[in-house]
Write a protein that holds these residues in place. Sequence first.
Motif, PDB file in Angstrom:
ATOM      1  N   SER A 102       0.837  -1.195   0.000  1.00 30.86           N
ATOM      2  CA  SER A 102       0.000   0.000   0.000  1.00 30.86           C
ATOM      3  C   SER A 102       0.870   1.243   0.000  1.00 30.86           C
ATOM      4  CB  SER A 102      -0.917   0.001   1.233  1.00 30.86           C
ATOM      5  OG  SER A 102      -1.474   1.270   1.457  1.00 30.86           O
ATOM      6  N   TYR A 103       0.540   2.207  -0.863  1.00 28.00           N
ATOM      7  CA  TYR A 103       1.257   3.485  -0.879  1.00 28.00           C
ATOM      8  C   TYR A 103       0.969   4.273   0.395  1.00 28.00           C
ATOM      9  CZ  TYR A 103       2.711   3.176  -5.809  1.00 28.00           C
ATOM     10  OH  TYR A 103       3.311   2.814  -6.984  1.00 28.00           O
ATOM     11  N   SER A 104      -0.285   4.248   0.844  1.00 24.77           N
ATOM     12  CA  SER A 104      -0.655   5.063   2.005  1.00 24.77           C
ATOM     13  C   SER A 104      -0.002   4.544   3.280  1.00 24.77           C
ATOM     14  CB  SER A 104      -2.180   5.107   2.161  1.00 24.77           C
ATOM     15  OG  SER A 104      -2.710   3.805   2.341  1.00 24.77           O
ATOM     16  N   ASP A 142       2.806   6.369   5.754  1.00 25.92           N
ATOM     17  CA  ASP A 142       2.737   6.498   7.216  1.00 25.92           C
ATOM     18  C   ASP A 142       4.034   6.025   7.860  1.00 25.92           C
ATOM     19  OD1 ASP A 142       0.188   7.493   7.048  1.00 25.92           O
ATOM     20  OD2 ASP A 142      -0.788   5.555   7.391  1.00 25.92           O
ATOM     21  N   GLU A 143       4.548   4.894   7.399  1.00 27.62           N
ATOM     22  CA  GLU A 143       5.777   4.356   7.992  1.00 27.62           C
ATOM     23  C   GLU A 143       6.965   5.280   7.750  1.00 27.62           C
ATOM     24  OE1 GLU A 143       8.944   0.860   6.966  1.00 27.62           O
ATOM     25  OE2 GLU A 143       6.849   0.228   7.089  1.00 27.62           O
ATOM     26  N   MET A 144       7.032   5.855   6.561  1.00 22.56           N
ATOM     27  CA  MET A 144       8.185   6.675   6.189  1.00 22.56           C
ATOM     28  C   MET A 144       8.019   8.134   6.585  1.00 22.56           C
ATOM     29  SD  MET A 144      10.185   4.444   4.762  1.00 22.56           S
ATOM     30  CE  MET A 144      11.421   5.537   4.095  1.00 22.56           C
ATOM     31  N   ALA A 145       6.886   8.470   7.211  1.00 19.12           N
ATOM     32  CA  ALA A 145       6.594   9.854   7.594  1.00 19.12           C
ATOM     33  C   ALA A 145       6.610  10.765   6.368  1.00 19.12           C
ATOM     34  CB  ALA A 145       7.572  10.353   8.653  1.00 19.12           C
ATOM     35  N   LEU A 146       5.970  10.305   5.280  1.00 13.97           N
ATOM     36  CA  LEU A 146       5.867  11.062   4.030  1.00 13.97           C
ATOM     37  C   LEU A 146       4.398  11.201   3.661  1.00 13.97           C
ATOM     38  CD1 LEU A 146       8.639   9.231   1.953  1.00 13.97           C
ATOM     39  CD2 LEU A 146       8.828  11.507   2.966  1.00 13.97           C
ATOM     40  N   THR A 147       4.128  12.059   2.714  1.00 22.52           N
ATOM     41  CA  THR A 147       2.780  12.118   2.152  1.00 22.52           C
ATOM     42  C   THR A 147       2.662  11.044   1.072  1.00 22.52           C
ATOM     43  OG1 THR A 147       3.383  13.705   0.426  1.00 22.52           O
ATOM     44  CG2 THR A 147       2.683  14.604   2.566  1.00 22.52           C
ATOM     45  N   GLN A 148       1.425  10.653   0.764  1.00 17.92           N
ATOM     46  CA  GLN A 148       1.240   9.650  -0.283  1.00 17.92           C
ATOM     47  C   GLN A 148       1.739  10.145  -1.643  1.00 17.92           C
ATOM     48  OE1 GLN A 148      -2.477   7.546  -0.175  1.00 17.92           O
ATOM     49  NE2 GLN A 148      -2.350   6.946  -2.327  1.00 17.92           N
ATOM     50  N   PRO A 149       1.514  11.415  -2.023  1.00 18.37           N
ATOM     51  CA  PRO A 149       2.080  11.892  -3.290  1.00 18.37           C
ATOM     52  C   PRO A 149       3.608  11.805  -3.333  1.00 18.37           C
ATOM     53  CG  PRO A 149       0.343  13.363  -2.565  1.00 18.37           C
ATOM     54  CD  PRO A 149       0.589  12.404  -1.442  1.00 18.37           C
ATOM     55  N   VAL A 182       5.449   9.526  -1.834  1.00 20.00           N
ATOM     56  CA  VAL A 182       5.763   8.120  -2.082  1.00 20.00           C
ATOM     57  C   VAL A 182       5.556   7.786  -3.557  1.00 20.00           C
ATOM     58  CG1 VAL A 182       5.029   5.738  -1.617  1.00 20.00           C
ATOM     59  CG2 VAL A 182       5.299   7.355   0.268  1.00 20.00           C
ATOM     60  N   SER A 183       4.438   8.234  -4.127  1.00 22.11           N
ATOM     61  CA  SER A 183       4.161   7.981  -5.548  1.00 22.11           C
ATOM     62  C   SER A 183       5.257   8.563  -6.430  1.00 22.11           C
ATOM     63  CB  SER A 183       2.802   8.575  -5.930  1.00 22.11           C
ATOM     64  OG  SER A 183       1.762   8.002  -5.166  1.00 22.11           O
ATOM     65  N   LEU A 184       5.738   9.757  -6.082  1.00 25.53           N
ATOM     66  CA  LEU A 184       6.803  10.399  -6.858  1.00 25.53           C
ATOM     67  C   LEU A 184       8.085   9.579  -6.793  1.00 25.53           C
ATOM     68  CD1 LEU A 184       7.915  12.764  -8.507  1.00 25.53           C
ATOM     69  CD2 LEU A 184       8.402  13.939  -6.335  1.00 25.53           C
ATOM     70  N   GLN A 236       9.918   7.848 -10.055  1.00 23.64           N
ATOM     71  CA  GLN A 236      11.315   8.106 -10.393  1.00 23.64           C
ATOM     72  C   GLN A 236      12.113   6.808 -10.451  1.00 23.64           C
ATOM     73  OE1 GLN A 236      12.416  10.880  -7.321  1.00 23.64           O
ATOM     74  NE2 GLN A 236      11.746  12.683  -8.497  1.00 23.64           N
ATOM     75  N   LEU A 237      11.813   5.917  -9.555  1.00 23.18           N
ATOM     76  CA  LEU A 237      12.495   4.618  -9.533  1.00 23.18           C
ATOM     77  C   LEU A 237      12.131   3.808 -10.781  1.00 23.18           C
ATOM     78  CD1 LEU A 237      14.476   3.213  -7.663  1.00 23.18           C
ATOM     79  CD2 LEU A 237      12.548   2.240  -6.417  1.00 23.18           C
ATOM     80  N   GLU A 238      10.877   3.852 -11.185  1.00 26.04           N
ATOM     81  CA  GLU A 238      10.455   3.140 -12.390  1.00 26.04           C
ATOM     82  C   GLU A 238      11.150   3.686 -13.633  1.00 26.04           C
ATOM     83  OE1 GLU A 238       5.947   1.581 -11.307  1.00 26.04           O
ATOM     84  OE2 GLU A 238       6.229   3.644 -12.011  1.00 26.04           O
TER      85      GLU A 238
END
Length: 324
Positions: A24-26, A30-37, A39-41, A45-47
Amino acid sequence: MRKTLLRMTLRQLQVFRAVCEHGSYSRAADEMALTQPAVSLQIRQLEELVGQPLFEYVGKKLYLTEAAEALRRASSDIFGRLESLDMQLSDLQGSLQGQLNLCVESSAKYFVPHLFADFRRHYPEVSLNLTVVNHALVVRRLTLSRDDLMIMSQVPQDMALDFMPFLDNPIVAVAPPDHPLCEAGDLHLQDLTAYPLLIRESGSGTRRACEEYCHQKRAHFPHTLEIGSLESQREAVLAGLGIALLPRHAVRLELQHGLLRELPVAELPLQRSWCVVNIRGRRLSPVAQAFVDFIRTERAHIVKLAERFQAASAGSGNNLAGSA
């Protein structure tokens, strides 16, 4: 090597691993203390660097592509080497530091914290990440290489593994004190078959060992009740729902205080050994190697620890000793 792969960052790989772990992105956000956008970014970039999609949705569920599976294995190697480097640097400074990632069968969870506490007296700066699952999930985690070491009782023979037996895991028959069998003298497994037997869920190593042993002894239980955990199984016996075949360690307090009775069955205890297991050929971290060496060399400490879990039931007389 593709030059684009050299542009990957450890942060991107951390985010990727979090998404893999949670599906799950969301939840990864939460685990990484980031926003979902954010994480998506990072994943987009990795892709671009990998040149292939990493995740795909089927319905509402997130699945890893083949490229993602390959990247996850590579990232595990990368972070594993970094963790090993950190431990080696600490060792060079004169102290062993780091985390032991240990996965144990549920029947061992009562004893392993005491074993680790004894180990930590020698290496106070080592921390523990303990995962407790049933036998089937231990085997599955072996194939995923998620853990430094495993502690299990039935080591798969069809996998390339190194293992060392270190402590007996006796399985005994228990019943509430007012059970009719508690008034009997010497018993045989066949005498137990007239009563309901409480069994663990499919995938439990204790259940598998007991089923194989009872089949070997031609003791067939027509009435069984499946219970999903050792704790629930123990409580069901206390409630009078039936008898059970349980690791003595799991019911040591109930036996000592007379809440349960160990039945004097001639064919029991069923002896199984706990083993420390790792994948053959896989280099152990300094912390994991130190733990294996501790188990190998500190048998006297392990025997003393095991004696604390020896049942004080009448007529028991069975002692636990480290297996060679």
